[in-house]
Design a protein around this motif. Structure first.
Motif, short mmCIF file in Angstrom:
data_model
loop_
_atom_site.label_atom_id
_atom_site.label_comp_id
_atom_site.label_asym_id
_atom_site.label_seq_id
_atom_site.Cartn_x
_atom_site.Cartn_y
_atom_site.Cartn_z
N GLU A 75 9.82 -10.69 15.26
CA GLU A 75 11.05 -10.63 14.45
C GLU A 75 11.89 -11.89 14.65
O GLU A 75 12.44 -12.45 13.70
N THR A 76 12.02 -12.32 15.90
CA THR A 76 12.82 -13.52 16.20
C THR A 76 12.21 -14.74 15.54
O THR A 76 12.92 -15.59 14.98
N TYR A 77 10.90 -14.84 15.60
CA TYR A 77 10.20 -15.95 14.95
C TYR A 77 10.48 -15.96 13.45
O TYR A 77 10.74 -17.01 12.86
N GLU A 78 10.43 -14.81 12.82
CA GLU A 78 10.64 -14.73 11.36
C GLU A 78 12.06 -15.15 11.00
O GLU A 78 12.27 -15.77 9.95
N VAL A 79 13.03 -14.80 11.84
CA VAL A 79 14.42 -15.22 11.58
C VAL A 79 14.53 -16.74 11.72
O VAL A 79 15.18 -17.40 10.90
N CYS A 80 13.91 -17.30 12.74
CA CYS A 80 13.92 -18.76 12.91
C CYS A 80 13.28 -19.44 11.70
O CYS A 80 13.81 -20.43 11.18
N GLU A 81 12.15 -18.91 11.25
CA GLU A 81 11.47 -19.48 10.09
C GLU A 81 12.35 -19.44 8.85
O GLU A 81 12.40 -20.40 8.07
N PHE B 257 10.77 -27.83 16.35
CA PHE B 257 11.71 -26.79 16.79
C PHE B 257 11.08 -25.87 17.83
O PHE B 257 11.75 -25.41 18.76
N TYR B 258 9.78 -25.60 17.69
CA TYR B 258 9.10 -24.62 18.54
C TYR B 258 8.32 -25.22 19.70
O TYR B 258 7.77 -24.47 20.51
N LEU B 259 8.22 -26.53 19.76
CA LEU B 259 7.29 -27.16 20.71
C LEU B 259 7.46 -26.67 22.13
O LEU B 259 6.49 -26.45 22.86
N SER B 260 8.69 -26.48 22.56
CA SER B 260 8.94 -26.08 23.95
C SER B 260 8.58 -24.62 24.21
O SER B 260 8.58 -24.18 25.38
N TYR C 200 15.60 -19.54 8.66
CA TYR C 200 16.66 -20.54 8.73
C TYR C 200 16.12 -21.96 8.66
O TYR C 200 16.76 -22.86 8.09
N LEU C 201 14.97 -22.20 9.26
CA LEU C 201 14.40 -23.54 9.18
C LEU C 201 14.08 -23.91 7.73
O LEU C 201 14.32 -25.05 7.30
N LYS C 202 13.57 -22.98 6.97
CA LYS C 202 13.27 -23.23 5.56
C LYS C 202 14.55 -23.37 4.73
O LYS C 202 14.60 -24.14 3.78
N LYS C 203 15.56 -22.61 5.10
CA LYS C 203 16.81 -22.60 4.34
C LYS C 203 17.62 -23.86 4.54
O LYS C 203 18.22 -24.40 3.59
N TYR C 204 17.63 -24.38 5.78
CA TYR C 204 18.56 -25.48 6.08
C TYR C 204 17.90 -26.80 6.47
O TYR C 204 18.60 -27.80 6.67
N SER C 205 16.60 -26.83 6.62
CA SER C 205 15.95 -28.10 6.94
C SER C 205 15.95 -29.00 5.69
O SER C 205 15.62 -28.56 4.60
N SER C 206 16.33 -30.26 5.89
CA SER C 206 16.41 -31.19 4.74
C SER C 206 15.04 -31.78 4.46
O SER C 206 14.14 -31.77 5.27
#
Length: 347
Positions: free
Chosen positions: A333-339, A184-187, A341-347
């Motif tokens: 803050e933006t990174y923490e929000v991304c984290e 998700f963050y590579l770019s 959601y990634l934890k919440k919805y990544s299968s």
């Protein structure tokens, strides 16, 4: 609106009227005096805060959003003053202090509330220098002392730069390694590394520009990631929204972020006094559910205004420690929000 009906004369009369006068006051009488004087001092401070909205240089250059927020703050402070004036009553003060004394005796706890405590968070969030000039209480590293000094216009904003070493240490040791190991963050990993290099070389304008564009890129990528779990439709695409502000504001995001009520009030500002809040909800709520737009609201405030001015070439002094602290904090803050959601919805 209270601000359109409350008169200066009414306020002055309340402040000049002395309710209690004792030659040798007892402990409870001292409480009466402390409450009376505390209420009056707070009214006076609120009046000073409202005055700052009228006399501070640069008011003719406010954005429409800032103008609306100014009106809201003045109305909020006026409403609080009205509530305080209603408490300047002999019977109300005696009842409050007598009840407080009784509660202390029952609990044997001398640390219970004092006869009067101002609604400090409400006053801070409705001050000109915090609500309009800086909009910085969303950043968790701002100390209480700094917040009070900012609200009074007494703090050199570059003093916030003292938090940069700790913030950068976290970004270097904890965030950047994670950026390199998640698709998700590579770019964005190279961009943040480049921003850090610019900072180390004191190329502060370059550092801030990279941070701002990276933050917007991360939010847009997050929006696409959320299109399925938030049921945004098969044809959803973040690039349909020309501005980050519209992307956050115009999409129907799910309310799936749990946040502490106090933290939320620091992020958004407080429109309700403590008395109003308790009247509406009965007790203090600890947690509430919010959506992505609310969680990233800080990106639509001072951050957005600075970004627009910089990209349009109208603001050149974005090489200060204050700007660096603002943008690195926004990235964190933006990174923490991304984290989240990634934890919440990544299968």
């Amino acid at each position: 609106m209270i601000s359109h009906s409350l008169t200066i004369g009414e306020i002055i009369d309340k402040l000049k009227t002395q309710i209690f006068d004792f030659e040798n006051p007892t402990d409870i009488q001292n409480d009466y005096l402390e409450r009376e004087n505390g209420i009056k001092r707070t009214i006076d401070r609120c009046m000073m805060q409202m005055k700052e909205f009228a006399i501070t240089p640069g008011l003719d250059k406010l954005t429409k959003r800032q103008e609306l927020k100014t009106e809201k703050c003045i109305e909020n402070l006026s409403r609080y003053v009205k509530q305080l004036m209603e408490e300047l009553d002999e019977d109300k003060i005696k009842i409050y202090c007598d009840n407080l004394k009784s509660e202390k005796e029952k609990s044997f706890n001398i640390s219970l509330n004092r006869p009067f405590e101002p609604d400090l968070t409400f006053m801070l969030s409705n001050s000109f220098h915090i609500a309009i000039r800086t909009e910085i209480l969303w950043s968790r590293r701002v100390t209480v002392l700094q917040a009070i000094q900012i609200s009074k216009g007494e703090l050199d904003l570059d003093d916030l730069g003292k938090h940069l070493p700790d913030l950068l240490e976290k970004i270097k040791t904890k965030i950047i390694p994670n950026l390199k190991h998640q698709e998700f963050y590579l770019s964005f990993a190279d961009s943040i590394n480049e921003a850090i290099k610019c900072y180390d070389k004191k190329l502060f304008r370059g550092c801030n520009l990279i941070l701002m564009t990276t933050i917007e890129g991360m939010v847009r990528q997050l929006a696409n990631f959320l299109s399925i779990p938030h049921e945004l439709g098969e044809n959803f695409s973040e690039d349909k929204y020309m501005s980050l502000n519209r992307l956050l504001r115009d999409v129907t995001w799910k309310k799936d972020i749990t946040i502490d009520e106090t933290r939320l009030s620091l992020m958004l500002g407080k429109d309700k006094t403590l008395k109003e809040y308790r009247s509406e909800f009965g007790i203090d709520r600890e947690n509430v559910l919010i959506d992505l737009d609310t969680r990233l609201d800080f990106l639509k405030g001072r951050f957005k205004d600075d970004r627009d001015l910089i990209l349009h070439g109208s603001y050149q002094e974005y090489n200060k420690k204050w700007n660096l602290y603002l943008n690195f904090s926004a990235f964190e803050e933006t990174y923490e929000v991304c984290e989240y959601y990634l934890k919440k919805y990544s299968s």
